[in-house]
Write a protein that holds these residues in place. Structure first.
Motif, PDB file in Angstrom:
ATOM      1  N   UNK A 360     -28.853 -59.413  49.000  1.00 65.09           N
ATOM      2  CA  UNK A 360     -27.961 -60.340  48.290  1.00 65.09           C
ATOM      3  C   UNK A 360     -28.727 -61.148  47.245  1.00 65.09           C
ATOM      4  N   UNK A 361     -30.022 -60.859  47.055  1.00 60.11           N
ATOM      5  CA  UNK A 361     -30.861 -61.552  46.062  1.00 60.11           C
ATOM      6  C   UNK A 361     -30.108 -61.767  44.751  1.00 60.11           C
ATOM      7  N   UNK A 362     -30.268 -62.976  44.123  1.00 60.42           N
ATOM      8  CA  UNK A 362     -29.468 -63.258  42.925  1.00 60.42           C
ATOM      9  C   UNK A 362     -30.143 -62.780  41.642  1.00 60.42           C
ATOM     10  N   UNK A 398     -24.783 -52.718  50.755  1.00 59.08           N
ATOM     11  CA  UNK A 398     -24.815 -52.104  49.424  1.00 59.08           C
ATOM     12  C   UNK A 398     -23.450 -51.954  48.780  1.00 59.08           C
ATOM     13  N   UNK A 399     -22.400 -51.726  49.581  1.00 60.61           N
ATOM     14  CA  UNK A 399     -21.200 -51.270  48.887  1.00 60.61           C
ATOM     15  C   UNK A 399     -20.605 -52.384  48.027  1.00 60.61           C
ATOM     16  N   UNK A 400     -20.988 -53.660  48.316  1.00 58.81           N
ATOM     17  CA  UNK A 400     -20.575 -54.737  47.404  1.00 58.81           C
ATOM     18  C   UNK A 400     -21.374 -54.653  46.103  1.00 58.81           C
ATOM     19  N   UNK A 401     -22.666 -54.366  46.280  1.00 62.86           N
ATOM     20  CA  UNK A 401     -23.544 -54.306  45.084  1.00 62.86           C
ATOM     21  C   UNK A 401     -23.072 -53.209  44.124  1.00 62.86           C
ATOM     22  N   UNK A 402     -22.463 -52.148  44.685  1.00 61.31           N
ATOM     23  CA  UNK A 402     -22.084 -51.029  43.823  1.00 61.31           C
ATOM     24  C   UNK A 402     -21.010 -51.440  42.823  1.00 61.31           C
ATOM     25  N   UNK A 409     -29.105 -53.224  39.369  1.00 62.93           N
ATOM     26  CA  UNK A 409     -28.817 -53.252  40.807  1.00 62.93           C
ATOM     27  C   UNK A 409     -28.157 -51.972  41.247  1.00 62.93           C
ATOM     28  N   UNK A 410     -27.184 -51.522  40.435  1.00 66.80           N
ATOM     29  CA  UNK A 410     -26.452 -50.328  40.871  1.00 66.80           C
ATOM     30  C   UNK A 410     -27.381 -49.119  40.884  1.00 66.80           C
ATOM     31  N   UNK A 411     -28.255 -49.037  39.868  1.00 70.06           N
ATOM     32  CA  UNK A 411     -29.190 -47.907  39.866  1.00 70.06           C
ATOM     33  C   UNK A 411     -30.061 -47.958  41.104  1.00 70.06           C
ATOM     34  N   UNK A 412     -30.522 -49.170  41.442  1.00 68.98           N
ATOM     35  CA  UNK A 412     -31.333 -49.323  42.657  1.00 68.98           C
ATOM     36  C   UNK A 412     -30.582 -48.852  43.883  1.00 68.98           C
TER      37      UNK A 412
END
Length: 1199
Positions: A360-362, A398-402, A409-412
């Motif tokens: 969740x890092x900003x 992750x699925x929130x980050x996507x 972030x998404x590439x990560x």
């Protein structure tokens, strides 16, 4: 002026130009004057002239140049200073470093430069002069020119670390970084001590930062040398992480990271401390409050996004450097995970949850590093071992980050998920519904970059490959549109990735064998037109063309019945693509796929033309195309024979005879051609009849070739049977039999006389058996003929090869059980055992084994009785028994196990080693029949009195370790430790076989011994030492000859070490391992050859450790490469020495491929010696690649 200088430059660049002393002086003075010219262009040209001049003029002129340039550097005019420092850099780059006469020149010139630059560095009032001076020094140190001046440089660089100017401090650190790899250990210690003393005084924070940064740099550059100082350094750095200063903390973690990467072994005691600090500081974010309720409120996300943006502004704090601390501590963790595979399990319990919590890092840069560290953790995990329980947490995080805006972030995320799919194939199946929105978002979002789309598509491709179709079927309606849109994208890389994904989606919609498409919707409108558009286009990228063909091929193969009228149009395009040189290979593979489709696609419209094009491909000299074409033809003949008119096959038939002949070593094309012939024999025998007269001679040549084996032999056996059953004209049973066996009867002398190799007798025997099983009516007659053959009734003068063949044929025919327990055959075999010829005896033992496999109850009791009553024939009979145990299924052997076991144990103490090894092999293979009962019995036998019995038991264990998974594995794992205790046996031979067994386990099933390395390695290493008490002198007439009885054991131990490098690297302490390799480099010829190989392997696996020991390893390598054989020695001595030197040189070449190696003075010196010594240079050249890789002696066979 400009033109004249330009002409001068062009002249100087020619090799032919020679200057006398006077003109040299004039040119140099002139050019140096031009540097002060008013015109910038002229100045630049003058600088360019300096470079070619350096190598043309004599030493005094170079000194003049350097003097002037150095003094100009401290002049007041800024332009002159700049141009002179450029000039000085140019001159330095041109100085000859290692040519034979150049060394003294460089030394005196360097002395001049160094003293001038050190002076310039002291000029505190003018920073730019200092910076230039530091820059030039760094360059010179990097090129290794300043070996003599290290200590004076060190003492003048150290004070610069406290310079008030930041830039000067940074450049000084860089210069020290260049100094470190090539300076002496004493200087290195001096530097480290200096840093320690200064840090201990507790200087102001800005200075502390510089010192810690310097520590990190010298650790990165000087590598392993820091190892011995770590005990003092670590507490110091740990202490400074407590200071409230973000940049200082960042440098501390960078220092830790450098220590971990460069000295993993010495860091072991400190790993816990560092991990704890990393875990503490990776969450260090004092100015931001992460809401804990975020997790629960996933549904109200949209509202939250709005709130988040506002709240971000309140905290936005440009001076907030805490992210640097977080990032450096996460990078440090990543280094830990990457270098300490042995601690994986503890990382999973401590580090894994912490990293998950940081998803969740900003700060997006830091978040990318979190993903990278987690990916490293997954990559280190052995496929499918641990980590399964973390999957739900990973997906949840992750699925929130996507769906974040941040592309990084998404590439990560995608990168991380890809690693996860590779590490745990299938683990994401329950979470696919959660991931799909993220994939779709990245494919459809307008602001998404091309790379982002490609990443999303390539992850989706991996996901489709590693999970079952039914996981995706419910989501097809959502998945197809965005992927299809990507197929239409204008950027070819996206199109090409999207076609790959579409191809997999087609497979998912309707896996082969299903009648309806999943989800009951018609996929055609979605996918077909788009792919067709790409398939028709000719002006697109090659990769897109190929993937469009392949994708459409899958569509026809899986959904052909949905395409209706459009199908013929598609097939016509395929035919066009088949004729095009660029796309033909892909099309051949695609047609193969379609031909074999269970939907039975109608290919009649293109069949005859396709066959003629394919026929022409068989003439091409492209291996992949030829093999692809043969596979395609086989599929067509198998599935579409009815539609093929005999005339259409003509172009193919005419090419086949040439392909069957043995051209390549492995018979790959021959094998595939014969498979095609077999299909023809079954599907269209009339066509085969036309070419039988031209193809068969080639087939028989194959059968009589000594190299035939494996797949090619199996293909020929199938062909023989198909041929005889297809009843084509003149190819009856007896003709075939005659053609097969003829060569063995005609040769008057021994086997080799008639040009037929003895190895091929086995192939012929198998062909005879295949024919006889296809025509059971003919078998009795054949057997009678063979028996006569063996007894030499027909013609007393018939060659030995004919008897050998007849025996083997009897065996192979008997293997199918068609002989019954014929007493006559037993008599024939026993008689053959009395023959004087070894060949005949061996053939008889093979035959007896094969017959016993065919009818156990008839032959096995007979065989066992013979073994007990005929000690002289024991070896031959045991060979037969081994064949029985290896080839019979466990169920049929079970009733006989007890009697065989008892018999084997009567013979396990036989004096003859060959017989003992056979007994051991039989015991081992017999144990596999009923491991639960027999393995404990073997273990009992370890307590047996005689060393011979123990060595037999240990060797038997070697034969229970097979390279495929087997039921015995779990039992073996529990007790292999007991068998390995024999490594401490008093008898040297038992220790040797124990090592051989250990080697076999490490090679075939490393999982058996990974857990035991801690206890086994000390005993293994002990066996690598030369033992004086095992070396004895033997007198041979007037000569004394030393014999080393310990050599075989040492060799076995080093072979184990070599195997462990490949299979259990993470369980080894590489530095301790290297100690023993180093000893081996000075041992006997065989062992040195082995250790050179190990060294080359180690260089590629763990270069850092090898660099640490470099200075000790160079000496023995140098000794081997420079040794000369005494004049007057025998030829073998010369050859051996030559082989050793080549092998040592291979290790040297591997070392020199590592960039940092030549920073070691001893290695640089040796490398120079190789370049300047013609003899060594030529060996080095030939090893570098003139030889085409490893010769037969080098690629070590570890079976």
């Amino acid at each position: 002026m400009f033109m004249a200088t330009n002409d001068l430059m062009l002249e100087l660049q020619k090799d032919s130009i020679k200057l006398d002393e006077d003109s040299e002086r004039k040119v140099v003075t002139m050019l140096l004057k031009l540097l002060e010219d008013k015109n910038g262009e002229v100045q630049n040209l003058a600088v360019k002239c300096l470079a070619p001049l350096v190598s043309k003029v004599k030493e005094p002129q170079v000194e003049t140049m350097v003097d002037t340039l150095c003094s100009n550097m401290v002049s007041d005019k800024e332009q002159l200073r700049d141009i002179s420092s450029m000039g000085l850099k140019t001159v330095i780059a041109e100085l000859p470093l290692s040519s034979s006469g150049g060394l003294n020149l460089t030394a005196s010139v360097c002395k001049k430069i160094t003293s001038q630059l050190i002076g310039a560095m002291g000029k505190q009032e003018d920073v730019s002069v200092q910076l230039e001076a530091l820059d030039i020094l760094s360059d010179m140190l990097g090129s290794g020119a300043l070996v003599g001046f290290h200590s004076s440089l060190l003492s003048s660089l150290l004070p610069q670390l406290t310079s008030p100017r930041m830039a000067v401090r940074k450049r000084s650190i860089l210069a020290l970084g260049h100094l470190v790899p090539c300076c002496s250990p004493a200087l290195f210690s001096q530097l480290t001590e200096h840093l320690l003393t200064e840090l201990a005084k507790g200087p102001p924070t800005s200075v502390t930062r510089t010192y810690i940064q310097c520590l990190a740099t010298i650790s990165r550059q000087g590598g392993h040398r820091v190892g011995e100082h770590l005990e003092k350094l670590i507490p110091m750095v740990v202490k400074f992480t407590g200071v409230e200063d973000d940049e200082l903390r960042e440098y501390c973690f960078q220092a830790f990271e450098a220590f971990i990467r460069r000295c993993p072994k010495e860091m072991s005691p400190h790993v816990a401390t560092v991990t704890k600090l990393c875990l503490k500081f990776m969450t260090f974010d004092p100015n931001y409050n992460y809401d804990d309720d975020e997790e629960e409120e996933e549904d109200s996300m949209d509202i939250e996004d709005g709130l988040d943006e506002e709240s971000d502004d309140e905290y936005s704090d440009d001076d907030d450097m805490s992210w640097k601390v977080r990032r450096s501590s996460i990078k440090c963790l990543e280094a830990l995970i990457g270098t300490r595979r042995d601690l994986l399990l503890s990382f999973y319990s401590s580090v894994c949850p912490a990293l998950l919590a940081r998803f969740k890092e900003r700060e997006e840069n830091v978040r990318a590093d979190v993903f990278a560290a987690f990916s490293t953790l997954l990559r280190q995990t052995r496929v499918g071992s641990t980590g399964g329980r973390h999957v739900p947490l990973i997906v949840k995080a992750l699925h929130r980050q996507l769906k974040e805006k941040s592309i990084k972030s998404r590439q990560g995320c995608f990168c991380l998920l890809t690693e996860l799919s590779h590490t745990l194939p299938g683990a994401l199946e329950p979470h696919i519904p959660a991931l799909i929105p993220g994939i779709v978002f990245s494919l459809t979002d307008k602001s998404t970059s091309s790379n982002m789309r490609i990443d999303a598509l390539s992850f989706f491709h991996v996901l489709l490959l590693s999970h079952p179709p039914q996981a995706f079927q419910p989501h097809m309606q959502v998945l197809l549109p965005p992927v299809v849109a990507c197929v239409e994208d204008s950027f070819y890389k996206i199109t090409s990735e999207a076609l790959l994904v579409t191809q997999q989606l087609v497979r998912v919609m309707r896996p082969q064998g299903q009648t309806a498409t999943a989800g009951g919707f018609d996929p055609k409108p979605f996918v077909f037109s788009v792919t067709l558009k790409r398939l028709k286009a000719t002006d697109i990228d090659q990769e897109v063309k190929e993937r469009a063909i392949s994708c459409m091929g899958h569509m026809v193969c899986h959904l052909g019945d949905h395409l209706g009228a459009e199908l013929q149009g598609v097939l016509a395009i395929f035919l066009e693509r088949l004729k095009n040189e660029i796309t033909r290979l892909t099309t051949v593979r695609t047609i193969t796929l379609i031909a074999a489709s269970p939907i039975k696609i109608d290919l009649s419209s293109i069949l005859s033309e396709t066959l003629s094009v394919l026929g022409s491909f068989l003439r091409k000299n492209q291996r992949a195309l030829k093999l692809g074409t043969l596979a395609c033809l086989t599929a067509l003949v198998t599935h579409h024979a009815a539609a093929i008119k005999p005339a259409a096959l003509e172009p193919v038939l005419s090419e086949l005879p040439a392909l069957v002949d043995e051209a390549d070593m492995h018979f790959v094309s021959a094998q595939v051609s014969v498979t095609l012939l077999t299909c023809m024999a079954k599907a269209c025998p009339s066509s085969l009849a036309k070419i039988s007269s031209s193809v068969l001679p080639g087939v028989f040549r194959l059968v009589h070739s000594p190299l035939l084996q494996g797949g090619a032999l199996a293909a020929i056996l199938d062909f023989m049977q198909a041929l005889v059953l297809s009843k084509t004209s003149n190819l009856g049973y007896s003709q075939l039999l005659k053609s097969l066996t003829e060569p063995f009867h005609s040769s008057p002398s021994s086997v080799d006389g008639g040009g037929v190799h003895r190895q091929s007798i086995h192939s012929v025997a198998r062909c005879v058996a295949a024919l006889s099983s296809a025509c059971p009516k003919e078998t009795p007659g054949t057997v009678a003929g063979l028996i006569q053959e063996v007894c030499c009734v027909k013609s007393p003068g018939s060659p030995e090869s004919a008897r050998v063949l007849a025996l083997l044929c009897l065996g192979e025919v008997g293997r199918s059980g068609s002989l019954g327990g014929s007493k006559e055959v037993q008599g024939v075999i026993l008689e053959a055992f009395t023959s004087t010829s070894e060949e005949v005896k061996t053939a008889a033992s093979c035959a007896l084994g094969s017959m016993a496999v065919g009818s156990l109850n008839d032959f096995l009791p007979f065989l066992l009785k013979e073994i007990s009553s005929q000690p002289r024939r024991q070896y031959l009979l045991l060979h037969s028994l081994k064949e029985v145990i290896s080839a019979c299924p466990a169920s049929s052997l079970s009733p006989h196990v007890e009697s065989i076991w008892a018999l084997l144990f009567q013979n396990c103490e036989c004096q003859e080693e060959g017989t003992r090894n056979l007994v051991a092999e039989c015991l081992g293979k017999l144990t596999l029949v009923n491991p639960a009962q027999l393995l404990p019995r073997l273990k009992q036998q370890l307590k047996a009195g005689s060393p011979l019995a123990r060595s037999t038991v240990v060797t038997a264990i070697k034969f229970t370790i097979v390279d495929q998974p087997a039921p015995i594995d779990s039992l073996l794992k529990d007790c292999i430790g007991d068998f390995l205790k024999t490594l401490q046996d008093n008898d040297i031979n038992v220790r040797r076989v124990a090592l051989v067994m250990f080697n076999s386990a490490a090679h075939n099933k490393p999982s058996l011994i990974r857990g035991l390395l801690g206890t086994v390695l000390p005993h293994l290493y002990k066996e690598t030492q030369i033992r004086k008490d095992l070396i004895r002198e033997v007198e041979m007439g007037p000569f004394k000859h030393t014999v080393d009885d310990g050599l075989d054991v040492r060799k076995a131990a080093f072979e184990c070490m070599y195997t462990l490098l490949d299979s259990c690297l993470e369980g080894l302490d590489v530095l301790q391992f290297l100690d023993h390799v180093e000893e081996g480099l000075k041992d006997h010829y065989d062992i040195r050859m082995l250790t050179f190989l190990m060294l080359a392997r180690l260089v590629s696996l763990c270069p850092a450790a090898v660099l640490q020991r470099l200075d000790r390893l160079v000496e023995p390598l140098k000794a081997t490469c420079t040794t000369k054989v005494k004049a007057g020695s025998v030829k073998q001595e010369f050859e051996k020495q030559e082989e050793l030197r080549r092998s040592a040189m291979r290790a040297v070449a591997a070392l020199l491929a590592v960039p940092e190696v030549e920073r070691s003075p001893s290695m640089a010196d040796f490398a120079n010696q190789i370049r300047t010594n013609a003899d060594m240079a030529s060996i080095y050249q030939s090893v570098q690649g003139g030889e085409g890789g490893l010769g037969p002696a080098e690629s070590m066979d570890m079976s």
